[in-house]
Enzyme design. Structure first.
Site, short mmCIF file in Angstrom:
data_model
loop_
_atom_site.label_atom_id
_atom_site.label_comp_id
_atom_site.label_asym_id
_atom_site.label_seq_id
_atom_site.Cartn_x
_atom_site.Cartn_y
_atom_site.Cartn_z
N CYS A 2 -1.65 16.63 -4.09
CA CYS A 2 -0.58 16.71 -5.07
C CYS A 2 0.62 17.40 -4.43
O CYS A 2 0.56 17.89 -3.31
CB CYS A 2 -1.04 17.49 -6.30
SG CYS A 2 -2.60 16.91 -6.98
N ARG A 27 2.98 12.18 -2.21
CA ARG A 27 1.71 12.90 -2.13
C ARG A 27 0.90 12.82 -3.43
O ARG A 27 -0.19 13.38 -3.51
CB ARG A 27 1.95 14.37 -1.76
CG ARG A 27 2.41 14.53 -0.33
CD ARG A 27 2.62 16.00 0.01
NE ARG A 27 2.97 16.15 1.41
CZ ARG A 27 2.12 16.40 2.38
NH1 ARG A 27 0.84 16.52 2.12
NH2 ARG A 27 2.52 16.52 3.63
N TRP A 74 -1.95 13.71 -7.96
CA TRP A 74 -2.89 12.64 -7.59
C TRP A 74 -4.22 13.05 -8.19
O TRP A 74 -4.81 14.05 -7.78
CB TRP A 74 -2.98 12.50 -6.08
CG TRP A 74 -3.80 11.34 -5.62
CD1 TRP A 74 -3.35 10.06 -5.41
CD2 TRP A 74 -5.19 11.34 -5.28
NE1 TRP A 74 -4.39 9.26 -4.98
CE2 TRP A 74 -5.53 10.02 -4.89
CE3 TRP A 74 -6.19 12.31 -5.28
CZ2 TRP A 74 -6.82 9.66 -4.50
CZ3 TRP A 74 -7.48 11.96 -4.89
CH2 TRP A 74 -7.77 10.65 -4.50
N ASN A 100 -3.27 22.24 -6.19
CA ASN A 100 -3.63 21.14 -5.31
C ASN A 100 -4.97 21.49 -4.70
O ASN A 100 -5.13 22.57 -4.14
CB ASN A 100 -2.57 20.96 -4.22
CG ASN A 100 -2.85 19.75 -3.33
OD1 ASN A 100 -3.74 18.95 -3.62
ND2 ASN A 100 -2.09 19.62 -2.26
N GLY A 101 -5.96 20.58 -4.79
CA GLY A 101 -7.28 20.84 -4.23
C GLY A 101 -8.37 20.51 -5.24
O GLY A 101 -8.13 19.84 -6.25
N GLU A 481 -6.41 -2.19 11.94
CA GLU A 481 -5.21 -1.54 11.43
C GLU A 481 -4.34 -2.54 10.65
O GLU A 481 -3.79 -2.20 9.60
CB GLU A 481 -4.42 -0.91 12.57
CG GLU A 481 -3.09 -0.30 12.19
CD GLU A 481 -3.19 0.84 11.20
OE1 GLU A 481 -2.14 1.23 10.65
OE2 GLU A 481 -4.30 1.35 10.95
N LYS A 485 -3.34 -2.08 6.71
CA LYS A 485 -1.98 -2.04 6.19
C LYS A 485 -1.80 -3.03 5.05
O LYS A 485 -1.17 -2.72 4.03
CB LYS A 485 -0.98 -2.36 7.32
CG LYS A 485 -0.73 -1.24 8.27
CD LYS A 485 -0.03 -0.10 7.57
CE LYS A 485 -0.39 1.24 8.18
NZ LYS A 485 -1.74 1.71 7.97
N GLU A 488 -3.71 -1.81 1.89
CA GLU A 488 -3.14 -0.59 1.33
C GLU A 488 -1.95 -0.86 0.43
O GLU A 488 -1.83 -0.28 -0.65
CB GLU A 488 -2.69 0.35 2.45
CG GLU A 488 -3.78 1.17 3.11
CD GLU A 488 -3.22 2.09 4.17
OE1 GLU A 488 -3.65 3.25 4.21
OE2 GLU A 488 -2.35 1.67 4.96
N HIS A 504 -21.00 -14.34 13.08
CA HIS A 504 -22.18 -13.63 12.60
C HIS A 504 -22.04 -13.25 11.13
O HIS A 504 -22.60 -12.25 10.69
CB HIS A 504 -22.44 -12.40 13.45
CG HIS A 504 -22.79 -12.72 14.87
ND1 HIS A 504 -24.00 -13.25 15.24
CD2 HIS A 504 -22.05 -12.61 16.01
CE1 HIS A 504 -24.01 -13.45 16.55
NE2 HIS A 504 -22.85 -13.06 17.04
N LYS A 603 -0.39 10.50 0.41
CA LYS A 603 -0.08 10.58 1.85
C LYS A 603 -1.03 11.50 2.61
O LYS A 603 -1.55 11.13 3.64
CB LYS A 603 1.36 11.07 2.02
CG LYS A 603 1.82 11.13 3.47
CD LYS A 603 1.87 9.76 4.10
CE LYS A 603 2.31 9.79 5.54
NZ LYS A 603 2.18 8.46 6.16
#
Length: 608
Positions: A2, A27, A74, A100-101, A481, A485, A488, A504, A603
């Site tokens: 947050c 965030r 968040w 935050n946490g 990657e 992207k 996301e 496979h 983030k």
């Protein structure tokens, strides 16, 4: 994950707090709130959704206050809602807290507080903190916070205000970053310096177990034993311009286009061409110590984990040292084999990633040398590691990492070359790699000029629901990657696979509705990749290829081809990833997605 901002001074607090949480919205953006100390008492406004909704709620409010805290959330405990939004208050509306946490023992605390007669109203773990502080309050707000936190298990970065202390803000940290900013007759608290950078670049980073009592005239920092701590004030090198969009539609696009500038920052001043060797003094290791390294573990999460995989290829080939890449989130829960002959690299953009930090601490407990590769100077990993290298990518605001990824890969290339020169690489071989490294930024600039071509390809595929990304060798992590992207920011299901593994299992998915992105560069596995392309074509798959400049053979075998310049084979990920970043970006924009703030993500992942 947050965002926290606090202010105490002489100016109107609302604009400072609101602008601050806007800069931290990347965030967390599920809900937002503000608490202000006014002449009439505590004024709290909260709203579910993005900060714009909070602005609507407080529009026209004339509180003329100079003291307050704000938060953008968040969600972890409790769904995003007005009720669960921060700040949380005590029953008498005299005290407010943002957090935050994660409070791991919040259920036990909840039961205890209920027995004490407290009315618990929300689904959050945070509410327990404000009631616990009120329970411990005996006239000293700092002491009440300290006593309350002695009963808490978990992680927190908190800021607390009380009507009984109208000129004071108390902040505390355990595992979740907090910074105190120093002004002239005004001071700040924030979970990230970007929130307060327009007002001050003079800061102190709180360490775990520290409490800051902040007033307009200064800040006193103590630990949980009430011993005063004196930290030197640091100056932040970033500028406000670096955290603005500067005319780009999104931060992500700006950060993609910054890479020709950020990559030189990763190697500037670190290359000795004459000796063909990088200089990385921050590792705090002498040449003989580097030569003795026999086992390396690289731990990271998400995009940084993909960079770590590329580093594994580089280090093993150039230095012939055994490398293992570990998900930080799994590392300390599987009893890894570590001893004092192990060197661990911890990769994190923020330097605060909770899983990566925990993995590093576990490795240190077991005797490993722990080295941090982070972007944020003064971050926890940077402070607690035994040495390391800052990647100097500058502030990265877009939730989906781009420039930090390539800067991490660049620094890993420097480390691989350094270790290689310590063992068997000649001066000439070192010079050849250094020469190739120095040419990378211009090659990236060339690829960025292909953006309109990439945008046109995106327009053909943005309505698809699935993508497959294939690569081999050192470009297999690039396929991972690229897929990450896309998923996301566009919410399209995408998978990255080693190209040889396609038959496979994943080959069962391929048809005309499954676009396949193939990294098919002119390298020792080129012919193998071409065979994989043939297998996709035989099943009517539509292929987008990333190919080496001058390769005319591939054009007739794929639907679209994007060419990248030639470079040293081990450096190709720095180039092959750029078209994939742009492809994901433009597909997401065409789908109407919020590129900089994708749903459910934040983030800096500061919770496990």
């Amino acid at each position: 994950m947050c965002g926290i901002v606090g202010y105490v001074g002489y100016r109107e607090a609302v604009p400072i707090l609101m602008n601050g949480i806007k800069r931290l919205e990347y965030r967390g953006y599920d809900s937002a709130g503000i608490a202000l100390l006014t002449e009439g008492g505590l004024m709290v406004a909260k709203s579910a959704g993005k900060i714009e909704r909070l602005e609507e709620r407080i529009a026209g409010v004339d509180c003329r206050c100079t003291h307050g805290i704000a938060h953008t959330r968040w969600a972890t405990h409790g769904e995003p809602s007005q009720l669960n939004a921060h700040p949380h208050t005590d029953a008498d509306q005299t005290m407010a807290l943002v957090h935050n946490g994660i409070i791991e023992n919040y259920r036990a605390l909840r039961e205890y507080l209920l027995r004490q007669g407290y009315d618990v109203r929300t689904d959050t773990d945070t509410e327990m903190l404000v009631h616990l502080i009120r329970l411990n309050y005996r006239g000293d707000l700092t002491e009440a916070v300290r006593n309350a936190l002695n009963s808490v298990e978990g992680t927190y970065g908190i800021a607390v205000v009380s009507v009984e202390h109208p000129d004071t803000l108390v902040a505390a940290r355990m595992g979740s970053p907090l910074v105190v900013g120093y002004g002239d007759g005004e001071n700040y608290v924030a979970s990230d310096v970007s929130a307060i950078l327009e007002h001050t670049n003079r800061v102190v980073y709180l360490e775990d177990g520290e409490i800051a009592t902040v007033t307009a005239s200064g800040a006193e920092i103590t630990n949980m034993e009430n011993i005063r701590i004196d930290h030197p004030v640091e100056e932040i090198g970033w500028t406000l311009d670096q955290i603005e969009k500067e005319g780009y539609d999104h931060f992500m696009l700006k950060e993609i286009h910054e890479q020709p500038a950020t990559l030189p920052n990763a190697f500037r001043g670190r290359l000795n061409y004459e000796e063909g060797i990088p200089r990385l003094n921050g590792l705090n290791l002498q040449y003989d110590e580097l030569r003795r390294i026999r086992r390396i573990i690289i731990t990271a999460c998400g995009t940084s984990w993909h960079a770590a995989l590329i580093g594994e290829y580089m280090i093993e080939e150039l230095a012939r040292v055994s490398v293992e890449v570990e998900y930080a989130s799994e590392f300390r829960y599987r009893s890894p084999v570590i001893d004092d002959n192990t060197t661990l690299f911890a990769l994190s953009q923020s330097g605060e990633t909770a899983d990566t930090l925990a993995a590093m601490r576990e490795a240190q407990k077991r005797g490993a040398t722990a080295l941090g590769l982070v972007n944020v100077v003064g971050s926890t990993i940077a402070r607690e590691s035994d040495g390391g290298v800052h990647i100097h990518a500058g502030p990265e605001i877009g939730v989906a990492s781009t420039k930090a990824f390539t800067s991490h890969v660049m620094v890993l290339a420097l480390i691989a070359t350094l270790l290689g020169r310590m063992r068997h690489l000649s001066v000439q071989q070192g010079r050849e790699i250094i020469d190739a490294i120095q040419k990378i930024p211009d090659k990236v600039r060339t690829i960025l000029q292909m953006e309109q071509q990439i945008k046109a390809i995106a327009s053909e595929y943005y309505q698809m629901n699935n993508f497959l990304y294939l690569g081999r060798g050192i470009n297999f992590p690039v396929a991972l990657e690229g897929a990450l992207k896309l998923k996301e920011i566009s919410y399209i299901h995408a998978e990255g696979y080693p190209a040889a593994e396609m038959k496979h299992g994943p080959i069962a998915l391929i048809d005309q509705n499954m676009p396949v992105v193939v990294i098919a560069l002119k390298d020792p596995v080129y012919d193998k990749v071409m065979s994989n392309i043939a297998e996709v074509r035989a099943r009517h798959g539509r292929i987008i290829a990333i190919a080496t400049e001058g390769d005319t053979e591939i054009a007739d075998r794929v639907n679209h081809v994007l060419y990248i310049p030639k470079t040293n084979r081990l450096l190709t990920p720095l180039l092959s990833v750029i078209p994939l970043q742009l492809l994901a970006y433009h597909i997401a924009v065409m789908r109407g997605c919020h590129v900089d703030q994708p749903r459910n993500l934040a983030k800096s992942v500061t919770v496990e």
